[in-house]
Enzyme design. Structure first.
Site: not given
Ligand code: DX5
Ligand code: ZN
Length: 217
Positions: A7, A32, A34, A36, A65, A67, A136, A174
């Site tokens: 990520s 990956h 993320d 948000m 991903h 969110m 998740m 994840d």
């Molecule tokens: C959490 C994200 C993950 C996160 C993973 O909301 O979707 O992808 O970046 O980070 P680690 O591996 O540190 O939990």
């Molecule tokens: Zn993620």
């Protein structure tokens, strides 16, 4: 084949192109990303503009991903920015089937993700349409959280559901994945492993990814 998807959220953004080159050289399979929105999750991170820069900065498939609330509003933007896989949360839209079709119409692979409290049964009537299921193993929003053990049971249930569908669907996990617990997630049936702090928090990305692959056997 088991795939590792580091990520980028845990990267040093002042040296993003070096981080991308290092992850590629370290043997990552996906990158990956993320996304948000400060609504579906408290944090705000990356938008299509950065995804477009990442697309130019690496050859790795971009595992995006989302969110975000009502992801249908942004599918076209992330697809145009170069996302290879677009994963949306089942909890974030009223029209999951429609969003999945839109992702595919835009030429990306479609993923659906479930928060820790959402049962795998939520996938029953959409599994046949998706390319990836994401379980998740933390509450989404931040990297560096601890793995929620109940995710293992959900991974097993998702694997059984996928088997019933009878076509290839990747099963991704994840949150909180490290060299020390990746084998358990693999044994439960996951085949794509996201890791943020587990890889980018380590000194040597290549050694860490190699150790993860070795743990997976
Ligand atoms: C959490 C994200 C993950 C996160 C993973 O909301 O979707 O992808 O970046 O980070 P680690 O591996 O540190 O939990
Ligand atoms: Zn993620």
């Amino acid at each position: 084949m088991k795939k590792i998807s580091p990520s980028i959220l845990s990267a040093d953004f002042t040296k993003l192109s070096k981080e991308l080159a290092d992850l590629e050289a370290a043997g990552a399979d996906y990158l990956h990303v993320d996304v948000m929105d400060g609504r579906f999750v408290p944090n705000i991170t990356i938008g299509p503009f950065i995804v477009e820069a990442l697309r130019r900065g690496t050859r790795l498939p971009l595992d995006v991903h989302l969110m975000i609330e009502e992801p249908e509003r942004y599918i076209a933007d992330f697809a145009k920015a170069g996302a290879s896989i677009i994963t949306v949360h089942a909890e974030a839209t009223r029209h999951l089937h429609k969003v999945v079709q839109a992702i595919k119409e835009h030429g990306a692979k479609a993923g659906v993700s479930l928060n820790p409290a959402t049962p795998v049964s939520a996938l029953e009537d959409i599994a046949a349409d998706v390319d990836l299921v994401l379980i998740m193993s933390v509450n989404p929003g931040f990297s560096g959280q601890g793995f929620i053990p109940g995710a293992l049971r959900k991974i097993k249930a998702a694997r059984a559901l996928i088997k019933g569908v009878g076509r290839p669907i990747e099963l991704e996990v994840d949150g909180g994945i490290k060299t020390s617990n990746i084998a358990e997630a693999g044994a439960a049936g996951a085949d794509v492993f996201v890791s943020g702090s587990g890889i980018l928090g380590a000194q040597d990305y290549k050694k860490t990814i190699a150790a993860m692959r070795q743990a997976l056997g």
